[in-house]
Design an enzyme around this catalytic site. Sequence first.
Site, PDB file in Angstrom:
ATOM      1  N   GLU A 175      11.491  63.769   7.480  1.00 42.52           N
ATOM      2  CA  GLU A 175      12.084  63.988   6.160  1.00 42.52           C
ATOM      3  C   GLU A 175      11.822  62.881   5.140  1.00 42.52           C
ATOM      4  O   GLU A 175      12.692  62.560   4.338  1.00 42.52           O
ATOM      5  CB  GLU A 175      13.610  64.191   6.296  1.00 42.52           C
ATOM      6  N   LEU A 176      10.624  62.311   5.152  1.00 38.45           N
ATOM      7  CA  LEU A 176      10.303  61.337   4.106  1.00 38.45           C
ATOM      8  C   LEU A 176      10.031  62.110   2.816  1.00 38.45           C
ATOM      9  O   LEU A 176       9.139  62.955   2.766  1.00 38.45           O
ATOM     10  CB  LEU A 176       9.074  60.512   4.504  1.00 38.45           C
TER      11      LEU A 176
END
Length: 608
Positions: free
Chosen positions: A378-379
């Site tokens: 989830e960057l």
Amino acid sequence: MLSPLLSCLSLLLFALHPVAAVWPAPQNFTKGDKVLYLHQNIAVTYNGAPVCWSPSPHDDRVSPEEGTNTEQFLYRQITYTYGYVVPGNLTSKEVVQAGLSRALASIFHSKFVPWKLHKPGSEFEPDLSQGLKWLKTLQITQTGQDDPSAFKPLAGEVDESYNLTLSGEGDAKLAAVSSIGVLRGLETFTQLFYQHSAATFWYTPYAPVSIQDAPRFQHRGVMMDTARHFFPVDDILRTIDAMAWNKMNRLHLHVTDSQSWPLVIPALPELSEKGAYHPSQTYSPADIEHLQKYGAQRGVEVYLEIDMPGHIGVVAKSHPELVVAYNELPYWWWCAEPPCGAFKLNNTAVDALLGKLFDDLLPRLAPYAAYFHTGGDELNKNDSMLDDGIRSNKSEVLQPLLQRFIDTQHARVRKAGLTPVVWEEIPLEWNITMDKSTVVQSWLGAESVKNLTAKGYQVIDSNYNFWYLDCGRGQWLNWANGPAFASGYPFHDWCSPAKSWRLIYAHDPRAGLAADAAARVLGGELAVWSETIDATNLDSLVWPRASAAGEVLWSGRTDAAGHNRSQLEAAPRLNEFRERMVLRGVGASPVQMTFCTQGSPGECEYTL
Ligand SMILES: *[C@@H]1O[C@H](CO)[C@@H](O)[C@H](O)[C@H]1NC(C)=O
Ligand SMILES: *[C@@H]1O[C@H](CO)[C@@H](O)[C@H](O)[C@H]1NC(C)=O
Ligand SMILES: *[C@@H]1O[C@H](CO)[C@@H](O)[C@H](O)[C@H]1NC(C)=O
Ligand SMILES: *[C@@H]1O[C@H](CO)[C@@H](O)[C@H](O)[C@H]1NC(C)=O
Ligand SMILES: *[C@@H]1O[C@H](CO)[C@@H](O)[C@H](O)[C@H]1NC(C)=O
Ligand SMILES: *[C@@H]1O[C@H](CO)[C@@H](O)[C@H](O)[C@H]1NC(C)=O
Ligand SMILES: *[C@@H]1O[C@H](CO)[C@@H](O)[C@H](O)[C@H]1NC(C)=O
Ligand SMILES: *[C@@H]1O[C@H](CO)[C@@H](O)[C@H](O)[C@H]1NC(C)=O
Ligand SMILES: *[C@@H]1O[C@H](CO)[C@@H](O)[C@H](O)[C@H]1NC(C)=O
């Protein structure tokens, strides 16, 4: 000790309807219907030599350094006498001896009279007035030598198979290649016994027994998030115990996240001083070592994750110059969950901090673990818009920076003798290339697992549609009255509904894969994301649901004939195993109402 008070007992009709009690199901299991009583003076040998054991009701969850009162002092004596906590390296004999003590203690102290598993009023217990046949010897043979890696294995490095037989004449034999295989067999042994309600007698109604058993998957894990909520060491130790009863072998600690940094790093004390929720909510190096050692003695490898470069906002509290988008709002433009925050991707000071962190941490972890997880889920690309050194959210700008970041950190992990683990986004969303020995943890589903194996990676499956234990219990965000309320109503969480044990049991991490791809799926992990889980509801949310996955991972989704395992067959065993877990100190939820468990399975089934 065992007085002959039997004559005064009434004649009980011998009417047993045993289910094959063991969870997870052994690969090959034949049993009879003869009763054997377990003698409290059972003579146990290990590779031919007598082996001592302690039927202590105490567990060894107290670390040797702790304890001032008498009871804790006694604990410590037991600990040292019976090798529960081994200073220095683990030895096979000490591991087996401690495992034996735990196994016999669990039989003699659980007081498991299985009335919940039989029709009310039925005489399900053996007749004590008949001549009692005793199980008098247990012969343990370890046919191989434990490699040092037995206590910190990579997938496939330790042979966990075992054979267990109980002859009708009262001799038990347990054979395994490794001491971990011995532990697996001892756990099966405990699950064959019940306590008699009339007296302190323990019996198995299943003799003669013959079991040959081995796991289908090498990686059978639970992931605990200790950053959204902190879990005291004792709760993690209890989880390790329950995992070992389920023959699970990996505990992944997602130890930090943007919300808190509970991990004490002596070389960088500011990380936890500023990042922990409270000074009491921290893990010292001794805590981590205790967790790892405790796990290693039970065949449960405890490995850590520092999630990065996203999910690291909390570092801004001690090193604000290294983090972008800390607590940026609205959070959904910058991350999946508040507070946001990511490492700067093109910053030498970030590398320097991580160098110092890894130099401190990794050598302490490596004696007890083969893996280290560097996160990577989830960057959000927008974060680097706020980075003066980058000012971009374009993949083509960010991808090479992330590639360099991963290359640098993974080189450090490997230098420390550990194998890196990452979340699936690193190779799938960002196209980062890594050494094929890297293990990738997948959470987005079967297509991801397929694509990862196609790229040649080894995979741990944590499909959120099946194996996320936090799901389906509602939102933790508060919704303002008005349009927000209306848009959020009825406040389901993102991965609703809850995953029942039946759904968990229906999932096969290798489903739909060709043989070569399937072979790359090492196993799976149940995820315990902890936004609304802490020590008070941990046991009931994890157990026995994780047991369902434990059986899929040990025994397989399908049986030897290739048929799906059936809920109808599994439920009575899971009901029984749940009772055992509760009596052994883990607050597992009920599987079915007592009406169903009391020998009325036909009335609690749905068939078409
Ligand atoms: C543990 O084993 C390693 C390698 O086998 C050895 O170098 C070390 O001295 C041992 N440590 C202890 C405390 O026995
Ligand atoms: C368990 O039994 C099988 C089948 O008889 C045999 O091949 C295997 O070597 C045995 N394992 C051990 C550790 O004795
Ligand atoms: C179980 O039995 C089958 C058939 O005899 C055999 O092929 C298989 O290897 C056995 N499994 C184990 C774990 O011993
Ligand atoms: C990035 O921010 C913009 C607003 O500036 C937003 O529209 C977009 O959805 C955000 N992207 C992500 C992936 O969150
Ligand atoms: C990354 O940093 C280097 C050295 O400061 C600089 O030359 C380079 O332009 C930066 N890269 C990006 C994409 O900003
Ligand atoms: C990048 O930023 C622009 C401008 O804020 C935004 O419109 C776009 O959605 C962003 N892209 C991503 C992938 O978030
Ligand atoms: C990764 O590769 C795919 C297809 O090759 C491409 O569509 C995607 O934009 C790439 N992603 C990044 C972050 O470079
Ligand atoms: C998997 O690979 C296919 C084919 O390259 C692609 O279309 C799909 O988007 C990928 N899915 C995931 C989750 O990576
Ligand atoms: C076996 O289970 C899978 C899910 O694991 C399911 O898709 C399939 O329909 C089941 N097969 C039968 C015959 O019930």
